[in-house]
Design a protein around this motif. Structure first.
Motif, short mmCIF file in Angstrom:
data_model
loop_
_atom_site.label_atom_id
_atom_site.label_comp_id
_atom_site.label_asym_id
_atom_site.label_seq_id
_atom_site.Cartn_x
_atom_site.Cartn_y
_atom_site.Cartn_z
N TYR A 91 49.34 -45.98 -50.33
CA TYR A 91 49.34 -45.03 -49.21
C TYR A 91 50.77 -44.51 -48.98
N SER A 92 50.90 -43.61 -48.01
CA SER A 92 52.19 -42.96 -47.77
C SER A 92 53.20 -43.95 -47.18
N PHE A 93 54.45 -43.59 -47.35
CA PHE A 93 55.54 -44.42 -46.85
C PHE A 93 55.47 -44.56 -45.33
N PHE A 94 55.11 -43.48 -44.63
CA PHE A 94 55.07 -43.50 -43.17
C PHE A 94 53.98 -44.44 -42.67
N LEU A 95 52.83 -44.43 -43.35
CA LEU A 95 51.76 -45.33 -42.93
C LEU A 95 52.17 -46.79 -43.15
N ARG A 96 52.81 -47.04 -44.29
CA ARG A 96 53.24 -48.41 -44.57
C ARG A 96 54.27 -48.87 -43.53
N SER A 97 55.19 -47.98 -43.18
CA SER A 97 56.21 -48.34 -42.18
C SER A 97 55.57 -48.62 -40.82
N ALA A 98 54.57 -47.82 -40.44
CA ALA A 98 53.90 -48.01 -39.15
C ALA A 98 53.17 -49.36 -39.14
N VAL A 99 52.48 -49.68 -40.22
CA VAL A 99 51.75 -50.96 -40.29
C VAL A 99 52.74 -52.12 -40.28
N SER A 100 53.88 -51.94 -40.96
CA SER A 100 54.89 -52.99 -40.99
C SER A 100 55.40 -53.29 -39.58
#
Length: 551
Positions: free
Chosen positions: A173-182
């Motif tokens: 998935y996109s970097f922004f989604l991964r950052s938000a989940v993190s």
């Protein structure tokens, strides 16, 4: 008269001696005839292998999974106890490792031992008894006396596999989604490593991350455990060959969960379901053959090669073990190329990625402590000490019956840790195959079964070697025959010498005792007769020890 008596005595003695010699000769002839028949019969049977073929055919017919066969009951309810030992790797420096300051350090804890019960259920015969359907549910009972601690008390710091699974799932998935989940996981205090009891990690606990995901996606189970939902469940529905058509197919898997070939791997050869489930093998094994076992927990078949001759409880056995090329990369073993998924994405020697058949975290299996694996995997973790005695998987199988006498299955569960952008907690990670725990599953034939096996093998040995026994008896009689012939000749020579000596002695005795008496018509005392009658040759013919009588 003495001479006649002696002659008669000698004659009678000779007759007795000849009678003895006649009886002795008859014994020699009888021994020779029996010896010849035994040798001819034994050699003929040995060359024709009549008894060997007979006993082999009998065993092939008896050792099948056919209905009412002797081995079916033992196959359904195996008598040998099975023990499952779990060893965990406790991480002692998680913070330093995540900070990139040190390589991970682990200490082994355990074993935590469980008695494993694995009866076969729902047994049904198919296709005129040539195939058999069964499930194999497994249940586990903790054995405190065989364990080094209490799994409900002992704690272990290990990789947070639900965290890794979610991170791996979001990798595409996109970097922004991964950052938000993190950030969301960080707000809940979810870390890369977790501190749980051994029992929780093994048999399951309600995970906070999975609980949140379960609220969003109900199909996601909110519980996690390495053996979660595996106590009292089976690994699938199997159909086996009974061996009725061909003894070489005895115990081989025909289908698993309704399929005869898997579809996870990237080649038809890798997707094949080969061999048995490891509980039985065909009779009359050879040291030169490879044995195939389908391991459902590994989602693949593996092969074992002959290692050495062993003996377990007085029973001879061949030891088979996986050779080093079983988990070798394609450049060493090209047939393993199909286990690289996607095609070309291969790991190094001694490890296998099985996440293709087990959705979630990137799970990798190996032998304990990376035994037979690349040095880079061993050196990446401080605390790995691979050795053959403790970490090799092997089967000790009686070659005549194909029955495993002793089994030891050892496998290690690992997870791939690597840097994933958007998850700052992984920014110092290099790709590492991180050990979680390993299992040591063992079974040894029980004493009663071992006694029955020894008796069976003794009967097989005697019957198979019956021609050899006959030849041996013939050889023994041949030695006896040679001895009797030599002894008989010696006695004949002794008798001849005795007869000659006795005859000579009789003749000499008779000569000394002979009296020469004058034969005449006159009285012996008449001087006229002595002066008027000249002596004549041949007149002294009476041979007697007494005086001559007057006419």
């Amino acid at each position: 008269m003495t001479f006649i008596c002696r002659s008669v005595g000698l004659l009678l003695a000779n007759l007795k001696q000849r009678q003895k010699m006649t009886r002795r000769s008859c014994a020699i002839y009888a021994t020779g005839i029996v010896c010849a028949h035994l040798l001819i019969l034994g050699i003929a049977l040995l060359v024709a292998q009549v008894f060997q073929t007979m006993i082999q055919e009998r065993i092939k017919k008896e050792i099948t999974l056919a209905e009412n066969s002797r081995v079916l009951e033992g196959w359904i309810s195996p008598p040998p106890p099975v023990y499952m030992q779990y060893f965990f790797f406790n991480v002692t420096n998680p913070d330093e490792f995540l900070a990139g300051k040190e390589k991970p350090k682990v200490t082994q804890i355990g074993p935590y031992t469980y008695r494993e019960y694995r009866p076969r259920e729902n047994v049904t015969f198919l296709e005129n008894g040539t195939k058999i359907f069964a499930t194999n549910p497994k249940s586990f009972v903790f054995l405190r006396n065989m364990s080094s601690g209490d799994p409900e008390v002992d704690r272990v710091i290990t990789v947070n596999i639900p965290f890794i699974a979610v991170m791996n799932e979001l990798n595409s998935y996109s970097f922004f989604l991964r950052s938000a989940v993190s950030m969301w996981m960080g707000s809940m205090g979810i870390e890369v490593f977790m501190n749980r009891t051994v029992h929780e990690v093994l048999w399951g606990f309600k995970d906070p991350l999975l609980s949140k995901l379960h609220a969003l996606r109900p199909e996601v189970d909110e519980h996690f455990g390495l053996m979660y939902n595996k106590n009292g469940t089976h690994e699938g529905e199997f159909v086996f060959h009974t061996g009725e058509k061909n003894y070489m197919d005895y115990g081989k898997i025909d289908t698993w969960n309704g399929i005869s070939q898997m579809n996870w791997w990237s080649s038809n050869q890798s997707n094949m379901i080969n061999g048995t489930d490891g509980s039985v093998f065909h009779t009359f094994l050879s040291r030169k053959e490879l044995l195939y076992i389908f391991a459902a927990d590994l989602c693949r078949s593996i092969h074992l090669g002959y290692v050495a001759d062993k003996e377990v409880k007085g029973i001879p056995a061949f030891r088979f073990a996986p050779p080093s090329d079983v988990l070798a990369p394609p450049d060493v073993n090209p047939s393993n190329a199909g286990f690289c998924v996607p095609a070309g994405d291969c790991l190094g020697k001694g490890v296998l990625k099985v996440s293709v058949c087990r959705q979630g975290a990137p799970i990798v299996v190996s032998f304990p402590h990376f035994y037979q694996a690349d040095e880079k995997y061993i050196n990446a973790i401080d605390g790995m000490n691979p050795n053959e005695e403790e970490h090799e998987t092997y089967l000790d199988i009686n070659p005549t019956t194909g029955v495993p006498i002793r089994a030891c299955k050892r496998a290690q569960l690992n997870v791939i840790l690597k840097r994933v952008s958007g998850f700052p907690k992984t920014k110092f990670l290099n790709e590492t195959i991180f050990p979680i725990m390993y299992v040591n599953e063992t079974a040894t034939i029980d004493d009663d079964s071992a006694a029955q096996m020894r008796t069976l093998l003794l009967i097989v040995t005697i019957v198979s070697n019956f021609p050899v026994i006959i030849v041996a008896l013939g050889a023994i009689l041949l030695v006896v025959l040679i001895f009797l012939v030599c002894r008989n000749r010696q006695r004949k020579n002794e008798v001849k010498r005795i007869d000659f000596t006795e005859a000579f002695h009789s003749f000499a005795t008779a000569k000394d005792e002979t009296a020469y008496t004058q034969v005449s018509n006159q009285a012996e005392d008449s001087p006229e007769n002595r002066t008027n009658q000249p002596s004549r040759n041949g007149s002294y013919i009476a041979m007697s020890p007494v005086e001559a009588q007057k006419c």
